[in-house]
Design an enzyme around this catalytic site. Structure first.
Site, PDB file in Angstrom:
ATOM      1  N   HIS A  11     -51.002  40.856  -0.843  1.00 33.41           N
ATOM      2  CA  HIS A  11     -50.030  39.699  -1.655  1.00 33.41           C
ATOM      3  C   HIS A  11     -50.182  38.705  -0.267  1.00 33.41           C
ATOM      4  CE1 HIS A  11     -46.673  38.365  -4.250  1.00 33.41           C
ATOM      5  NE2 HIS A  11     -47.075  37.413  -3.497  1.00 33.41           N
ATOM      6  N   HIS A  13     -51.109  34.342  -0.329  1.00 32.39           N
ATOM      7  CA  HIS A  13     -51.612  32.884  -1.066  1.00 32.39           C
ATOM      8  C   HIS A  13     -52.448  32.278  -0.028  1.00 32.39           C
ATOM      9  CE1 HIS A  13     -48.511  33.364  -4.427  1.00 32.39           C
ATOM     10  NE2 HIS A  13     -47.941  34.096  -3.400  1.00 32.39           N
ATOM     11  N   HIS A 189     -45.938  37.869 -10.344  1.00 33.51           N
ATOM     12  CA  HIS A 189     -44.564  37.745  -9.689  1.00 33.51           C
ATOM     13  C   HIS A 189     -43.446  37.954 -10.665  1.00 33.51           C
ATOM     14  CE1 HIS A 189     -47.114  36.078  -6.690  1.00 33.51           C
ATOM     15  NE2 HIS A 189     -46.317  35.609  -5.730  1.00 33.51           N
ATOM     16  N   GLU A 192     -38.135  38.318  -8.129  1.00 30.08           N
ATOM     17  CA  GLU A 192     -38.272  37.624  -6.755  1.00 30.08           C
ATOM     18  C   GLU A 192     -36.756  36.646  -6.894  1.00 30.08           C
ATOM     19  OE1 GLU A 192     -41.104  34.463  -5.720  1.00 30.08           O
ATOM     20  OE2 GLU A 192     -40.627  34.613  -3.692  1.00 30.08           O
ATOM     21  N   ASP A 270     -47.148  37.371   2.170  1.00 31.97           N
ATOM     22  CA  ASP A 270     -46.929  36.186   1.067  1.00 31.97           C
ATOM     23  C   ASP A 270     -47.256  34.805   1.392  1.00 31.97           C
ATOM     24  OD1 ASP A 270     -45.919  35.312  -1.403  1.00 31.97           O
ATOM     25  OD2 ASP A 270     -43.711  35.148  -0.729  1.00 31.97           O
ATOM     26  N   ASP A 271     -46.540  33.951   2.223  1.00 30.22           N
ATOM     27  CA  ASP A 271     -46.987  32.538   2.615  1.00 30.22           C
ATOM     28  C   ASP A 271     -46.618  32.625   4.274  1.00 30.22           C
ATOM     29  OD1 ASP A 271     -47.609  31.426  -0.105  1.00 30.22           O
ATOM     30  OD2 ASP A 271     -45.461  32.401  -0.217  1.00 30.22           O
TER      31      ASP A 271
HETATM   32  N1  LIG Z   1     -43.236  33.634  -3.028  1.00 27.04           N
HETATM   33  C1  LIG Z   1     -43.728  32.906  -3.925  1.00 27.04           C
HETATM   34  N2  LIG Z   1     -43.428  33.037  -5.244  1.00 27.04           N
HETATM   35  C2  LIG Z   1     -43.718  32.178  -6.389  1.00 27.04           C
HETATM   36  N3  LIG Z   1     -44.833  31.830  -6.570  1.00 27.04           N
HETATM   37  C3  LIG Z   1     -45.380  31.436  -5.180  1.00 27.04           C
HETATM   38  N4  LIG Z   1     -46.406  30.755  -4.772  1.00 27.04           N
HETATM   39  C4  LIG Z   1     -46.469  30.851  -3.398  1.00 27.04           C
HETATM   40  N5  LIG Z   1     -45.809  31.655  -2.883  1.00 27.04           N
HETATM   41  C5  LIG Z   1     -44.932  32.087  -3.896  1.00 27.04           C
HETATM   42 ZN   LIG Z   2     -46.453  35.450  -3.666  1.00 20.08          ZN
END
Ligand SMILES: Nc1ncnc2[nH]cnc12
Ligand SMILES: [Zn+2]
Length: 338
Positions: A11, A13, A189, A192, A270-271
């Site tokens: 996971h 992006h 997703h 969250e 994640d990011d």
């Molecule tokens: N944590 C996240 N939750 C939802 N969409 C996303 N797009 C990029 N990161 C995300």
């Molecule tokens: Zn994500």
């Protein structure tokens, strides 16, 4: 210390993996003023909605297939340097379309980056096409149709990311039907930003083998039991959850409780630079801050590989590589104790 542990993530992006220094270089290259979203080497946002705006602004700094190849290779080389053997990269053809590059060139650039990193380091990677929920059901269905007809051997899964508070899962279920019929692995997703109900909706309407985050399932003990029974894998991203204030701190993060309840969980970034983290740091947090043992961390890495959207021959190779290393370290430890 988790430096020595083999790692895997399922996971992350792709645009969310942009190091701020690379974003600054891209902004200079295209003469874009990025000061609203990038200041003093860090991304600027303060809540989930602003994060999504910041994300889209950073994504718009990548305009060619070569830009995407560079981004993908940069991300994978950093992972490989941290002992990572596998990654699943979440990509959004909508971003390719929005910048006028087109989805095919966008995807081709990402594939080039994967091939280049694999050649240099042996790291394996696959691509999960995602629909962005805040672009609405039609765009998410288009993303699924695109993934289904791509017939690209690196595209093995379908996801939905974006603004979880927009609509209900039912509005997007058709996209997942299309992806399922095309033989793609499914993840979504949920749990969250929204509560346990969103995880229940995902299980009822999408029936995915994995859920992105899913951590707010902890609010409903019966749902936690259901996840454990189903064997649904939660792609947990602790640093992201703390940065986005899903939980106030790592002590209250439910990763350990979910694992103890028998839910299959793994660790993901994640990011990463948006949340001041990296996969290596997420492993360090799991160990040093959450007090999870190396053995349990290995179990989570193994779960990521078991749940990966890869063909069985590739999975067997990854498992063999993983078991050889974690097994030999267990052996080393036994020898030290003897
Ligand atoms: N944590 C996240 N939750 C939802 N969409 C996303 N797009 C990029 N990161 C995300
Ligand atoms: Zn994500």
């Amino acid at each position: 210390m988790t430096r020595h542990l083999l790692k895997a993530e399922i996971h992350c992006h792709i645009e969310g993996a942009t190091p701020p220094a690379l974003a600054a270089t891209q902004a200079r290259k295209y003469g874009v003023d990025a000061s609203k979203v990038l200041r003093d080497g860090a991304y600027v946002w303060s809540d989930f909605s602003e994060f999504l705006v910041c994300y889209d602004a950073v994504a718009a700094l990548f305009k060619t297939a070569d830009d995407y190849a560079l981004l993908t290779e940069t991300y994978l080389l950093e992972l490989a340097a941290a002992n990572t053997i596998y990654s699943e990269i979440i990509v959004s053809p909508d971003h390719g379309d929005r910048i006028g590059l087109g989805a095919d060139a966008y995807l081709a650039g990402i594939c080039d980056g994967i091939h280049a990193a694999r050649e240099k380091t042996g790291i394996e990677a696959r691509i999960i096409v995602t629909g962005e929920r805040h672009f609405g059901p039609d765009r998410v269905i288009s993303a699924a149709e695109y993934a289904a007809r791509a017939k690209n051997p690196l595209v093995t899964g379908f996801n939905m990311a974006g603004e979880e508070r927009m609509g209900r899962v039912a509005d997007y279920a058709r996209a997942f039907d299309i992806a399922r019929d095309a033989g793609l692995g499914l993840t979504i997703h949920a749990g969250e930003v929204c509560g346990a109900f969103s995880v229940a909706d995902a299980l009822d309407l999408v029936k995915p083998s994995r859920i992105g985050h899913g951590v707010r399932a902890i609010e409903d003990p019966a749902l936690v039991e259901r996840l454990a029974e189903l064997g649904t894998v939660l792609e947990v991203c602790p640093g992201s959850n703390i940065a986005l204030k899903v939980f106030p701190d790592f002590d209250s993060h439910p990763l350990k409780r979910l694992k103890a309840a028998g839910v299959r969980v793994c660790i993901n970034s994640d990011d990463p630079p948006f949340f001041h983290t990296s996969l290596a740091r997420e492993y360090e947090i799991a160990s040093g801050v959450m007090g999870i043992s190396d053995g349990e961390i290995d179990e989570m890495t193994r779960t990521a590989i078991e749940a990966a959207f890869v063909d069985e021959a590739t999975r067997a190779k990854l498992i063999a590589r993983f078991d050889a290393q974690s097994g030999s370290e267990a052996g080393d430890e036994a020898a030290i104790r003897a």
